[in-house]
Design a protein around this motif. Structure first.
Motif, short mmCIF file in Angstrom:
data_model
loop_
_atom_site.label_atom_id
_atom_site.label_comp_id
_atom_site.label_asym_id
_atom_site.label_seq_id
_atom_site.Cartn_x
_atom_site.Cartn_y
_atom_site.Cartn_z
N GLN A 93 0.80 -1.22 0.00
CA GLN A 93 0.00 0.00 0.00
C GLN A 93 0.84 1.28 0.00
N LEU A 94 2.16 1.13 0.08
CA LEU A 94 3.01 2.31 0.11
C LEU A 94 3.05 3.00 -1.25
N PRO A 95 3.18 4.31 -1.25
CA PRO A 95 3.40 5.03 -2.52
C PRO A 95 4.69 4.55 -3.17
N GLU A 96 4.77 4.68 -4.47
CA GLU A 96 5.93 4.17 -5.21
C GLU A 96 7.23 4.78 -4.73
N GLU A 97 7.21 6.08 -4.39
CA GLU A 97 8.46 6.73 -3.98
C GLU A 97 8.98 6.15 -2.66
N LEU A 98 8.04 5.72 -1.76
CA LEU A 98 8.47 5.13 -0.50
C LEU A 98 8.96 3.70 -0.70
N LYS A 99 8.40 3.00 -1.66
CA LYS A 99 8.82 1.63 -1.92
C LYS A 99 10.29 1.57 -2.37
N LYS A 100 10.81 2.67 -2.91
CA LYS A 100 12.16 2.69 -3.42
C LYS A 100 13.20 3.05 -2.36
N THR A 101 12.74 3.39 -1.16
CA THR A 101 13.69 3.76 -0.11
C THR A 101 14.44 2.54 0.41
N GLU A 102 15.59 2.82 1.00
CA GLU A 102 16.41 1.74 1.54
C GLU A 102 15.67 0.99 2.64
N GLU A 103 14.93 1.74 3.47
CA GLU A 103 14.20 1.12 4.57
C GLU A 103 13.12 0.17 4.05
N ALA A 104 12.42 0.60 3.01
CA ALA A 104 11.36 -0.24 2.45
C ALA A 104 11.94 -1.49 1.81
N ARG A 105 13.07 -1.34 1.13
CA ARG A 105 13.70 -2.51 0.51
C ARG A 105 14.15 -3.51 1.57
N HIS A 106 14.63 -3.00 2.72
CA HIS A 106 15.02 -3.89 3.81
C HIS A 106 13.81 -4.64 4.36
N LEU A 107 12.73 -3.91 4.58
CA LEU A 107 11.53 -4.55 5.11
C LEU A 107 10.94 -5.55 4.12
N GLN A 108 11.11 -5.28 2.82
CA GLN A 108 10.59 -6.18 1.80
C GLN A 108 11.26 -7.55 1.89
N SER A 109 12.53 -7.56 2.31
CA SER A 109 13.24 -8.83 2.43
C SER A 109 12.70 -9.69 3.57
N LEU A 110 11.96 -9.06 4.48
CA LEU A 110 11.39 -9.79 5.61
C LEU A 110 9.94 -10.15 5.41
N ALA A 111 9.33 -9.62 4.38
CA ALA A 111 7.89 -9.77 4.18
C ALA A 111 7.59 -10.74 3.03
N ASP A 112 6.53 -11.52 3.19
CA ASP A 112 6.06 -12.35 2.08
C ASP A 112 4.67 -12.88 2.41
N HIS A 113 4.09 -13.57 1.45
CA HIS A 113 2.75 -14.14 1.61
C HIS A 113 2.80 -15.67 1.62
N LYS A 114 3.95 -16.24 1.95
CA LYS A 114 4.05 -17.68 1.99
C LYS A 114 3.19 -18.24 3.13
N VAL A 115 2.69 -19.46 2.93
CA VAL A 115 1.82 -20.08 3.92
C VAL A 115 2.41 -21.41 4.39
N PHE A 116 2.02 -21.81 5.60
CA PHE A 116 2.57 -23.03 6.20
C PHE A 116 1.45 -23.79 6.92
N ASN A 117 1.38 -25.08 6.67
CA ASN A 117 0.60 -25.99 7.50
C ASN A 117 1.59 -26.82 8.31
N ILE A 118 1.47 -26.80 9.62
CA ILE A 118 2.34 -27.59 10.49
C ILE A 118 1.48 -28.62 11.20
N VAL A 119 1.70 -29.87 10.87
CA VAL A 119 0.89 -30.96 11.39
C VAL A 119 1.72 -31.74 12.41
#
Length: 390
Positions: free
Chosen positions: A300-326
């Protein structure tokens, strides 16, 4: 020995919607037959793992699974467990259990006799008492550091495991061990290592019973000294994948308050080697919820904020992967004592195998186990003991 009289009561289906099916196997010595039973049920349901990770006896089971064709794995597991429980007293113990030793007290006595036999004579093709004993060897020698020697295990592994297949087939294998000098926990993994029998043996070299195993000039002990459960290694590895993980534990963190010294010893083992799997799963769920929330926020961030160093760092920690642990956790019988992890009788092996098989069958009857989670955390956990038994 005839096969256990277990009927196939579930059926295979299309592959579940996950990028990776992982099988995670805890350490626990003779209790490891439970994991073999679980795998039999998974194989019958056509749930063949892409990744098998194990510690100690879990590493041995994992190597047998990864080191054989899917159609041969159950038979190889069965052959291994029959070989290490091959003892002249088996026929007598079976007769006594069927005709003489009735009730939990009698069965407990039989188990204690079997465990004593394993202490005195070892387990066939696995370990044997060191002779001369360790204290007669000079200080500084490897022989002076353990009660048993495990050279037989190397031959057994080479008999039941195709290591060439492990290193070329594509089924990922990870086995955990501890560097004796540095104390660091290490995973020998097919993505980074050419796996050999020594890597598997190192994962199960529990001191002071077993000697350290040398790998590439370093000596290693059993990974269970630090963490007996490979869950963290799998869920935190990169690249992250949508994962269906079957966590097969041989020790339960939950238990009754002990009533005597023998029960104290058993409870100590359970707490030490359970690695608090449920607590670690809860911690992972909290972290995964943060990852998913962060991914939604960054989108949801504006494009200019997505290009910042901070946003790029946070992007490396974020994802939509899912896990089932049985979770599949062995439930100790009342007659099993603190020696249950080195009680290598054929009778107990068959019971452990059947318990794992039936627990997995009951678990797979719950359709949500194989479905992608749709909650905000992106994690679904299922525990037969907690979520219902039919």
């Amino acid at each position: 020995m005839s096969r256990s009289p277990i009927k196939k009561t579930h059926h295979g289906s299309n592959r579940p919607p996950f990028e990776c099916i992982a099988l995670l196997l805890q350490g626990g010595g003779a209790l490891g037959a439970y994991q073999a039973g679980v795998y039999q049920a998974l194989a019958e349901a056509d749930l063949h793992p892409d990744w098998v990770a194990g510690i100690s006896i879990g590493a041995i089971n994992a190597a047998i699974i990864a080191g054989n064709a899917p159609t041969a794995r159950v038979d190889k597991l069965r052959a291994f467990w029959e070989s290490v429980t091959d003892h002249p007293s088996n026929d007598w113990a079976r007769f006594a259990a069927d005709h003489l030793a009735r009730g939990e007290a009698a069965r407990s006595y039989l188990n204690q006799l079997s465990a004593a036999a394993a202490v005195v004579g070892g387990a066939a093709g696995f370990y044997a008492p060191r002779w001369p004993p360790a204290w007669l060897y000079p200080a500084g020698s490897l022989e002076a550091t353990s009660y048993y020697e495990t050279s037989h295990l190397k031959v057994t592994l080479e008999r039941f495991v195709d290591f060439d297949r492990i290193n070329r087939d594509g089924t990922r294998l990870s086995v955990g061990a501890v560097n004796v000098r540095s104390g660091n926990f290490v995973y020998f993994d097919t993505t980074t290592h050419d796996i050999k029998p020594e890597h598997v043996m190192a994962s199960g070299a529990l001191p002071p019973g077993f000697p350290a195993v040398e790998v590439d000039g370093e000596h290693y002990w059993d990974g269970g000294l630090i963490s007996n459960t490979p869950l963290h290694w799998v869920v935190q590895s990169e690249p992250r994948m949508d994962t269906l993980a079957f966590q097969v534990d041989l020790w339960s963190a939950r238990g009754d308050f002990p009533s005597d010294l023998l029960e104290v010893a058993m409870r100590q083992k359970e707490i030490q080697y359970s690695s608090r799997t449920r607590a670690n799963t809860d911690s992972f769920k909290r972290l995964q919820k943060t990852r998913c929330a962060l991914a939604r926020l960054l989108e949801q961030l504006p494009e200019e904020l997505k290009k910042t160093e901070e946003a790029r760092h946070l992007q490396s920690l974020a994802d939509h992967k899912v896990f089932n642990i049985v979770h599949l956790i062995y439930r100790t019988k009342h007659y099993e004592g603190q020696s249950k992890d080195y009680e290598f009788s054929r009778l107990s092996m068959e019971e452990h195998w059947q318990a794992g098989y039936l627990d997995a069958v009951r678990t797979l009857r719950h359709p949500e186990v194989l479905q992608r989670p749709d909650n905000q955390e992106g994690v679904f956990t299922f525990d037969l003991a907690r979520d219902g038994r039919e």
